[in-house]
Design a protein around this motif. Sequence first.
Motif, mmCIF file in Angstrom:
data_model
loop_
_atom_site.group_PDB
_atom_site.id
_atom_site.type_symbol
_atom_site.label_atom_id
_atom_site.label_comp_id
_atom_site.label_asym_id
_atom_site.label_seq_id
_atom_site.Cartn_x
_atom_site.Cartn_y
_atom_site.Cartn_z
ATOM 1 N N HIS A 439 -18.651 51.619 84.016
ATOM 2 C CA HIS A 439 -19.593 52.235 83.716
ATOM 3 C C HIS A 439 -19.690 53.879 83.727
ATOM 4 C CE1 HIS A 439 -21.164 48.129 83.293
ATOM 5 N NE2 HIS A 439 -21.015 47.963 84.695
ATOM 6 N N ALA A 440 -18.682 54.354 83.194
ATOM 7 C CA ALA A 440 -18.404 55.880 83.604
ATOM 8 C C ALA A 440 -19.351 56.825 82.715
ATOM 9 C CB ALA A 440 -16.868 56.148 83.205
ATOM 10 N N TYR A 441 -19.658 57.967 83.322
ATOM 11 C CA TYR A 441 -20.335 58.868 82.507
ATOM 12 C C TYR A 441 -19.889 60.367 82.887
ATOM 13 C CZ TYR A 441 -23.793 55.200 83.754
ATOM 14 O OH TYR A 441 -24.436 53.806 83.937
ATOM 15 N N ALA A 442 -20.433 61.418 82.140
ATOM 16 C CA ALA A 442 -19.855 62.482 82.081
ATOM 17 C C ALA A 442 -20.106 63.179 83.736
ATOM 18 C CB ALA A 442 -20.479 63.740 81.254
ATOM 19 N N ALA A 443 -21.217 62.615 84.200
ATOM 20 C CA ALA A 443 -21.643 63.186 85.749
ATOM 21 C C ALA A 443 -20.894 62.249 86.691
ATOM 22 C CB ALA A 443 -23.011 63.558 85.753
ATOM 23 N N GLY A 444 -20.647 60.886 86.635
ATOM 24 C CA GLY A 444 -19.889 60.234 87.541
ATOM 25 C C GLY A 444 -19.989 58.838 87.107
ATOM 26 N N CYS A 445 -19.825 57.825 87.992
ATOM 27 C CA CYS A 445 -19.243 56.659 87.598
ATOM 28 C C CYS A 445 -19.666 55.694 88.581
ATOM 29 C CB CYS A 445 -17.810 56.620 87.827
ATOM 30 S SG CYS A 445 -17.039 55.028 87.192
ATOM 31 N N SER A 446 -19.870 54.372 88.205
ATOM 32 C CA SER A 446 -20.227 53.222 89.302
ATOM 33 C C SER A 446 -19.070 52.653 89.910
ATOM 34 C CB SER A 446 -21.188 52.307 88.537
ATOM 35 O OG SER A 446 -20.747 51.198 88.608
#
Length: 537
Positions: A439-446
């Motif tokens: 669950h990765a995003y431009a701003a961070g990740c889980s």
Amino acid sequence: MATQQGAPSVPFLPDAIANELRLRLSPSARVRVDDAARLLYSRDCWPWLLIHTRAGRHSLRPPHAVVQPATIEDVQETIRMAAAHGLPVVPYGAGSGVTGAAVPTRGGLTVDLKRLTSLDLSLAGDGIARLGAGWVGGRLEHVLNRRGLTLGHFPSSIGCSTLGGWIATRSAGQLSTRHGKIEDRVLATRLVDANGDLRHVPTPHTDALPILVGSEGTLGVLVDADVVIEPLPRARRYRGFLARTVDEALDAMREVLQQGQRPAVLRLYDAFDTFISSARRATAGAAPSSDGLTRRLRAWIDRRVSVSEARRFALNAGAGLLRRTDMAPIALNRAADTLFDGCLLIAGVEEADDEHADASAADLFGLLGDRLDDLGTAPGDHWYAHRYDVSYKQSPAYDSGIFVDTMEVAASWDRLPHLHAAVRSALGDHVFVMAHFSHAYAAGCSIYFTFAGFGRDDDECLTIYARAWNAALAAAARSGGAVTHHHGVGLLKAAHLIDDHTGGGALFDRVKHAVDPDDRLNPGKLWHAPPFDEVRP
Ligand SMILES: Cc1cc2nc3c(=O)[nH]c(=O)nc-3n(C[C@H](O)[C@H](O)[C@H](O)COP(=O)(O)OP(=O)(O)OC[C@H]3O[C@@H](n4cnc5c(N)ncnc54)[C@H](O)[C@@H]3O)c2cc1C
């Protein structure tokens, strides 16, 4: 309320009220007051209660009755009856929640929504479907896929969780990097409020959707939702890559996301999870066996460690966990640190056709291949084929006397390595722990920690479980991480919500008071739950 003879000393719904409710509901609705139903619906999949159940302590506060409505009007009538008799109402999807969110704290009417399976595809051409909240994910995908469509939401629990449960807990699917979490798929919903009235959210004047999503049944019973659907992808490309360290792979993941790429999957396993995954690959298709895993551990050690003393220690340690010796988890975790290196990254793209898939794959695999070792398509294809397998191995683990659980946290990229180290260390004093990043995003990740522990008996298991969770939640908060990413709050994390949302309790109270002044809907949850280790059947 009456108590059945021979049953647990908890009240059940008196016949007069149950019969009146039956008369008010549609013919195919059901009202159950039998012990089996009330015990079954008195828990979800929260491991704290699973350990209690294994110890023979079955129920926290069973519902007075379980109602299985067949229509939206049935839900409305049920809530009106509950209001008339001062009973709480607990919405229940499929009970796959892992935090105790659907567990009744004061009895009442538990409302199983799985019969609400309406399907309106009249706006499918615009990419919108109106779906009943009771759809179980696997069945829903099957129905949509037959029409060439998908919701794009694939939690590991897809076969045992519902659309309503996903929305109520802010669920994430395995391909969330491409499709977003469930809050990114929901456009609107209809709910039955604490008075039994049907409400649309959003209205032309207010948009309460962001508050409602993740409200865990405390603000209304969701009966259907308008969601984004899309054509089934026709082309997939999956590959595996090997990084020397977690940090090296995280840097590559961050670059992919910040370039604006939206792969279907970016899933990074830490070194020990990589080892376990490789053991899974090696034993795919075979019945789960600790011998198989021990053999893999032996083979791994043979390849990597030359000092015979270290080999013996590590082998005993790994087998010790699996066979329940009294080897301390801290020693097991240290052994894993020394023995395992190399982190597997699964990467994949899904597109409408081969041309687009090849173009996306070239971008993604090109970037990753420049930074990491390319392992080819086999690990990626294997992951895709077996992506739901591991979730259904929980029962054998509990049967063997150990406990297993998972913890999902999240942070911005800069905080992620520290969050990983801090939570792993906090858990590692008490339980054997591994992690993957998804669950990765431009701003961070889980980060998703999986852990296993054991004690001499179930009471010691509970003590260790509580110590591990309390230490890990405190470590997550200290490291600037969110204490939950997609499993919700429930009873498990309620006492730590304050770390995520200072002042959130007062805000929640105002909303709750406005929409449910009698605290009828799933009471004792979110900001009002006690520390979880005080929750005992
Ligand atoms: C093996 C396994 C794997 C899992 N994998 C994932 C995963 O990959 N991703 C993920 O996000 N989660 C995962 N989970 C957790 C769980 O599946 C999710 O939390 C899921 O969203 C719960 O759905 P449910 O229908 O089972 O809800 P329940 O457990 O029945 O209820 C959860 C909460 O939602 C509320 N609720 C349910 N339906 C409604 C409704 N219609 N209206 C209002 N409130 C409602 C309940 O009151 C409760 O507060 C996993 C769980 C297991 C056991």
